[in-house]
Structure formats: structure tokens, C-alpha cells
Design a protein around this motif. Structure first.
Motif, mmCIF file in Angstrom:
data_model
loop_
_atom_site.group_PDB
_atom_site.id
_atom_site.type_symbol
_atom_site.label_atom_id
_atom_site.label_comp_id
_atom_site.label_asym_id
_atom_site.label_seq_id
_atom_site.Cartn_x
_atom_site.Cartn_y
_atom_site.Cartn_z
ATOM 1 N N GLN A 1 0.854 -1.190 0.000
ATOM 2 C CA GLN A 1 0.000 0.000 0.000
ATOM 3 C C GLN A 1 0.884 1.233 0.000
ATOM 4 N N THR B 1 0.895 5.296 -0.317
ATOM 5 C CA THR B 1 0.025 6.475 -0.284
ATOM 6 C C THR B 1 0.691 7.632 -1.011
ATOM 7 N N SER C 1 -6.431 9.421 -0.980
ATOM 8 C CA SER C 1 -6.222 8.771 0.310
ATOM 9 C C SER C 1 -5.230 7.635 0.267
ATOM 10 N N GLY C 2 -4.931 7.126 -0.920
ATOM 11 C CA GLY C 2 -3.998 6.018 -1.000
ATOM 12 C C GLY C 2 -3.923 5.478 -2.403
ATOM 13 N N ARG C 3 -3.061 4.489 -2.576
ATOM 14 C CA ARG C 3 -2.865 3.892 -3.894
ATOM 15 C C ARG C 3 -3.334 2.450 -3.848
#
Length: 84
Positions: free
Chosen positions: A15, A17, A81-83
């Protein structure tokens, strides 16, 4: 090169970001420029470099294909908010 820049590709970091990408870009520009915080007359160039490195990093991570892992076509697009 800079010990505080961590690997941002799978499988090392599943994850990633936007904050992770921006922090790595900032560390890179700091290392290359030799400035932790630039003087006012260099601030625009410093900030432009951070933005360019951030975008180049996003492009790289989005286009990398990791053998045995998912690739860009299999991941959802990055969000604020994130990837993927």
C-alpha cells in the motif's frame, strides 16, 4: 543514496500512499540540492522539483510490472487517500 527513502514498489510496500510518494520525492530533492529547507529565493525551484519528482515517481510506480505480482492494469487508480 538516501537511507530514509524506502522502496515503494510491490512486494516491498503493498500500500503506497500519496504521502509516501511525496516524502520520498522531498528526501530526494533535499539530498540532490543539499538543502533541508531552501532559502526564500530558491523555494519556488525547490517546490517545483519536489512536484516533478513526485509525478515522475507516480508514473513509474503505475507503469512497473512486477513479475509474479499484480501490474498497473490489475490495480485501481491512485486516489488522494492512497494507492491501489
Amino acid at each position: 543514496m538516501c537511507r530514509s527513502i524506502k522502496t515503494l514498489r510491490e512486494p516491498f510496500t503493498p500500500q503506497v500512499t500519496d504521502a509516501d510518494i511525496e516524502a520520498a520525492a522531498l528526501q530526494y530533492v533535499r539530498k540532490i540540492s543539499g538543502f533541508r529547507a531552501p532559502a526564500a529565493h530558491n523555494a519556488a525551484a525547490f517546490e517545483a522539483a519536489v512536484a516533478a519528482v513526485t509525478e515522475a515517481t507516480r508514473t513509474l510506480l503505475d507503469q512497473l510490472v512486477v513479475r509474479g505480482g499484480s501490474n498497473a492494469a490489475d490495480r485501481p487508480a491512485a486516489t488522494a487517500s492512497g494507492r491501489g
